[in-house]
Motif scaffolding. Sequence first.
Motif, PDB file in Angstrom:
ATOM      1  N   ASP A  53      14.981  -0.226 -33.419  1.00  0.00           N
ATOM      2  CA  ASP A  53      15.529   0.337 -31.888  1.00  0.00           C
ATOM      3  C   ASP A  53      14.333   1.607 -31.366  1.00  0.00           C
ATOM      4  O   ASP A  53      14.307   2.878 -32.764  1.00  0.00           O
ATOM      5  CB  ASP A  53      16.293   1.036 -31.682  1.00  0.00           C
ATOM      6  N   LEU A  54      13.881   1.683 -30.460  1.00  0.00           N
ATOM      7  CA  LEU A  54      12.987   3.265 -30.354  1.00  0.00           C
ATOM      8  C   LEU A  54      13.888   3.996 -28.970  1.00  0.00           C
ATOM      9  O   LEU A  54      14.665   3.509 -28.570  1.00  0.00           O
ATOM     10  CB  LEU A  54      11.855   2.694 -29.209  1.00  0.00           C
ATOM     11  N   VAL A  55      14.372   5.516 -30.128  1.00  0.00           N
ATOM     12  CA  VAL A  55      15.675   5.783 -29.247  1.00  0.00           C
ATOM     13  C   VAL A  55      14.943   7.132 -28.774  1.00  0.00           C
ATOM     14  O   VAL A  55      13.810   7.562 -29.344  1.00  0.00           O
ATOM     15  CB  VAL A  55      16.461   6.466 -30.312  1.00  0.00           C
ATOM     16  N   THR A  56      15.667   7.369 -27.339  1.00  0.00           N
ATOM     17  CA  THR A  56      15.292   8.985 -26.975  1.00  0.00           C
ATOM     18  C   THR A  56      16.661   9.195 -26.528  1.00  0.00           C
ATOM     19  O   THR A  56      17.422   9.234 -26.124  1.00  0.00           O
ATOM     20  CB  THR A  56      14.055   8.909 -25.242  1.00  0.00           C
TER      21      THR A  56
ATOM     22  N   THR B  63      11.728  10.958 -29.750  1.00  0.00           N
ATOM     23  CA  THR B  63      11.551   9.855 -29.169  1.00  0.00           C
ATOM     24  C   THR B  63      11.110   9.175 -30.440  1.00  0.00           C
ATOM     25  O   THR B  63      10.549  10.144 -31.437  1.00  0.00           O
ATOM     26  CB  THR B  63      11.000   9.610 -28.378  1.00  0.00           C
ATOM     27  N   CYS B  64      11.947   8.890 -31.446  1.00  0.00           N
ATOM     28  CA  CYS B  64      12.589   7.849 -32.250  1.00  0.00           C
ATOM     29  C   CYS B  64      12.339   6.437 -32.670  1.00  0.00           C
ATOM     30  O   CYS B  64      12.521   5.592 -31.880  1.00  0.00           O
ATOM     31  CB  CYS B  64      13.289   8.904 -33.529  1.00  0.00           C
ATOM     32  N   TYR B  65      11.790   6.526 -33.771  1.00  0.00           N
ATOM     33  CA  TYR B  65      11.614   4.661 -33.926  1.00  0.00           C
ATOM     34  C   TYR B  65      12.310   4.224 -35.009  1.00  0.00           C
ATOM     35  O   TYR B  65      11.775   4.605 -36.421  1.00  0.00           O
ATOM     36  CB  TYR B  65      10.141   4.252 -33.703  1.00  0.00           C
TER      37      TYR B  65
ATOM     38  N   LYS C  27       4.626  -4.718 -30.270  1.00  0.00           N
ATOM     39  CA  LYS C  27       3.835  -4.014 -31.044  1.00  0.00           C
ATOM     40  C   LYS C  27       3.053  -3.017 -30.600  1.00  0.00           C
ATOM     41  O   LYS C  27       2.766  -2.338 -30.804  1.00  0.00           O
ATOM     42  CB  LYS C  27       3.586  -5.070 -31.932  1.00  0.00           C
ATOM     43  N   SER C  28       2.878  -4.491 -28.846  1.00  0.00           N
ATOM     44  CA  SER C  28       1.555  -3.449 -27.981  1.00  0.00           C
ATOM     45  C   SER C  28       2.074  -1.709 -27.620  1.00  0.00           C
ATOM     46  O   SER C  28       1.369  -0.868 -28.003  1.00  0.00           O
ATOM     47  CB  SER C  28       1.512  -4.163 -27.659  1.00  0.00           C
ATOM     48  N   ARG C  29       3.460  -2.256 -27.220  1.00  0.00           N
ATOM     49  CA  ARG C  29       4.317  -1.042 -26.607  1.00  0.00           C
ATOM     50  C   ARG C  29       4.506   0.341 -28.090  1.00  0.00           C
ATOM     51  O   ARG C  29       4.010   1.487 -27.188  1.00  0.00           O
ATOM     52  CB  ARG C  29       5.772  -0.979 -26.637  1.00  0.00           C
ATOM     53  N   LEU C  30       4.346  -0.114 -29.214  1.00  0.00           N
ATOM     54  CA  LEU C  30       4.588   0.494 -30.452  1.00  0.00           C
ATOM     55  C   LEU C  30       3.048   1.306 -30.313  1.00  0.00           C
ATOM     56  O   LEU C  30       3.595   2.068 -31.320  1.00  0.00           O
ATOM     57  CB  LEU C  30       5.329   0.433 -31.472  1.00  0.00           C
ATOM     58  N   SER C  31       2.495   0.261 -30.887  1.00  0.00           N
ATOM     59  CA  SER C  31       0.832   1.338 -31.058  1.00  0.00           C
ATOM     60  C   SER C  31       0.499   2.101 -29.869  1.00  0.00           C
ATOM     61  O   SER C  31       0.383   3.047 -30.239  1.00  0.00           O
ATOM     62  CB  SER C  31       0.301  -0.456 -30.617  1.00  0.00           C
TER      63      SER C  31
ATOM     64  N   THR D  26      18.472   7.291 -24.604  1.00  0.00           N
ATOM     65  CA  THR D  26      18.069   5.676 -23.924  1.00  0.00           C
ATOM     66  C   THR D  26      18.222   5.531 -25.464  1.00  0.00           C
ATOM     67  O   THR D  26      17.251   5.416 -26.329  1.00  0.00           O
ATOM     68  CB  THR D  26      17.191   5.480 -23.183  1.00  0.00           C
ATOM     69  N   VAL D  27      18.677   3.693 -25.412  1.00  0.00           N
ATOM     70  CA  VAL D  27      17.690   3.215 -26.718  1.00  0.00           C
ATOM     71  C   VAL D  27      17.268   1.377 -25.956  1.00  0.00           C
ATOM     72  O   VAL D  27      17.954   1.093 -25.351  1.00  0.00           O
ATOM     73  CB  VAL D  27      19.317   2.457 -27.333  1.00  0.00           C
ATOM     74  N   GLU D  28      15.966   1.490 -26.437  1.00  0.00           N
ATOM     75  CA  GLU D  28      15.235  -0.211 -26.211  1.00  0.00           C
ATOM     76  C   GLU D  28      15.420  -0.680 -27.530  1.00  0.00           C
ATOM     77  O   GLU D  28      14.469  -0.305 -28.417  1.00  0.00           O
ATOM     78  CB  GLU D  28      13.846   0.460 -26.095  1.00  0.00           C
ATOM     79  N   SER D  29      15.683  -1.730 -27.307  1.00  0.00           N
ATOM     80  CA  SER D  29      15.701  -2.490 -28.429  1.00  0.00           C
ATOM     81  C   SER D  29      14.784  -3.351 -29.044  1.00  0.00           C
ATOM     82  O   SER D  29      14.054  -4.109 -27.824  1.00  0.00           O
ATOM     83  CB  SER D  29      16.968  -3.336 -28.579  1.00  0.00           C
ATOM     84  N   ASN D  30      14.053  -3.136 -30.409  1.00  0.00           N
ATOM     85  CA  ASN D  30      12.940  -4.299 -30.506  1.00  0.00           C
ATOM     86  C   ASN D  30      12.237  -4.122 -29.658  1.00  0.00           C
ATOM     87  O   ASN D  30      11.664  -5.138 -28.751  1.00  0.00           O
ATOM     88  CB  ASN D  30      13.685  -5.986 -31.179  1.00  0.00           C
ATOM     89  N   PRO D  31      11.440  -2.554 -29.328  1.00  0.00           N
ATOM     90  CA  PRO D  31       9.741  -3.198 -27.726  1.00  0.00           C
ATOM     91  C   PRO D  31       9.426  -3.735 -29.433  1.00  0.00           C
ATOM     92  O   PRO D  31       9.228  -3.955 -29.526  1.00  0.00           O
ATOM     93  CB  PRO D  31       9.887  -1.002 -28.494  1.00  0.00           C
TER      94      PRO D  31
END
Length: 115
Positions: free
Chosen positions: A80-83, A54-56, A24-28, A17-22
């Motif tokens: 991208d945030l990738v699982t 999970t990688c960013y 800043k609050s999600r990354l935090s 799964t790819v989450e494009s441009n999550p």
Amino acid sequence: MASTSRPADSSSSLSITVESNPSKSRLSELGINSWPKWGCPPGKYMLKFDAQETCYLLRGKVKVYPKGSSSEVVEFGAGDLVTIPKGLSCTWDVSVAVDKHYKFEANSSSSSSSY
């Protein structure tokens, strides 16, 4: 929310799964900046994931070809945030050098698994 995720292979439970441009609050919330970093130069890499990762991506561009699928390809890159699911074998075709934060899911007895 779910519209930003793209499953790699709908016929298999081993989908990326790819989450494009999550945000800043999600990354935090995930604590991305405390995760280890890893990088690689352009090239092709055959990988098998023994744990969910999970990688960013801070930079880079990747095409992933899941093993056993002649038509599926998943593309992701910087921002991208990738699982990647446990058990996936694939080839990473890195066209732009990768720099990423990553985290492997710990296998613990407290996880929800069947006995």
